[in-house]
Write a protein that holds these residues in place. Sequence first.
Motif: not given
Length: 346
Positions: A7-28
Motif C-alpha cells: 500500500x506504500x512504497x518502502x513500507x512492509x506489505x500487510x494482510x488485508x481483506x479484499x473482495x474476491x474478484x469475478x472474471x469478465x470477458x476472457x479472464x480466469x
Amino acid sequence: MRALRLTAWGEPPALAEVERPMPRGSEVLVQVEAAGLCRSDLHVIDGAPGSLPYRLPFTLGHEVAGRATVLGPDADGVAVGERVVLYGPWGCGACDRCATGRDNYCDRRDTLTWHGAGLGRDGGMAEYLLVPSARHLVPIGDLPADQAAPLSDAGLTSYHAVAGLRHVLGEGTSTVVIGVGGLGHLAVQILRATTTSRVLAVDVREDALALADRSGADFGTLMRPDTARVLRARTGDAGADAVLDFVGTAKTLELATGVLRPGGELAFVGSGGGCLTVSKPGVLPPGFRLSLPFWGTRPELAEVVALARSGALHVESERFPLSAAPEAIGRLRRGQVRGRTVLVPD
C-alpha cells in the motif's frame, strides 16, 4: 478473501481483506494453492516512489500455482478445475513477441504501468488470483503446488538463461553457477538434465553448497579470494566455457570474468547492483559474450513443467502459511531461506 497488499512504497506489505474478484470477458479466476516469494518481491517492496511504474495498492506474488475455478464468458484454453501454473510476465498482448509467448520481451514493456501479476497488477499472495487470459496459464497435472509455483520464475528464469548458453555446453565443457539459492539450485539441475557440461557451484554459505551437491553439481566451493584460481584448476586452467551469475554483485561479476575462458559466455542474471564495465583489452576475457536473460517464454515454462513432472527437477522449498508472510519476508531478507520460500493460503 485475504491478500498480502503493498500500500506504500518502502513500507512492509500487510494482510488485508479484499473482495474476491469475478472474471469478465476472457479472464480466469484461479484459486491459489501456493505462491513463491523471492528477492524480486523485496525489490518491489523496497522500491522508492517513482522508481517503478506501478500504481498502488496491489497484491504481491508473481509465482503462482492453483486451480482454475471460474471462467469469464469469453475464456477458453483452460477447463474449470484444471490445475495450472501462472506465466508471470504479462506484456501488452498485441505485439509480435507477446503473440508468440515472449511477453518477457514485450515490445511495449516500457510503456506499461504493470509487468504482470504481483508487479503492478494483483498477484497470487492471496486466496484467489484474477488472470486476464488463459494464455498466461500452463497445465501442471498432479504436480504438487509448492513444486509448481516456483517454476514460474525461479525455474523459468534459470531455464531461459541456460537455454541461451546450451549451444556451447557440449561434452568436456565446464559451467560455473554463482549463487545456489532459489534460482541457482534449479539451474544446476537444468544443466544436468539438458547438457553434458560439468557444473561447478559457488556460494558464500556452506548449506548452499550442500544444496548444490544435492542438486547434482560436480564441484562446489565457497567464495574466497582464491576462488577463481580454484575453479580454473578444475577446468584444466583453461577457464569456464560459461558462467551463470545469479547474484550480480561487483564481487561475483569480478569472479565471473576472472574464471571465464576467452570466447566464453556470461549470463548476468542476478540483480545485486554490480556493474560490468567494458574497458581496454586485457581487463575482460577476449571474445567473451554477455547475455542479460530476463524471465523466459511461455513455451519454455511448459518445458520446465515437463522436466519437473519427469522427476528431473525438484524445488527445495520452505512452506509458510499466508498469515506468516511477514516472518517469511524477514527470513528471506536475512538470508535464512533454503531454496525457495512458498506461501500457502491458511
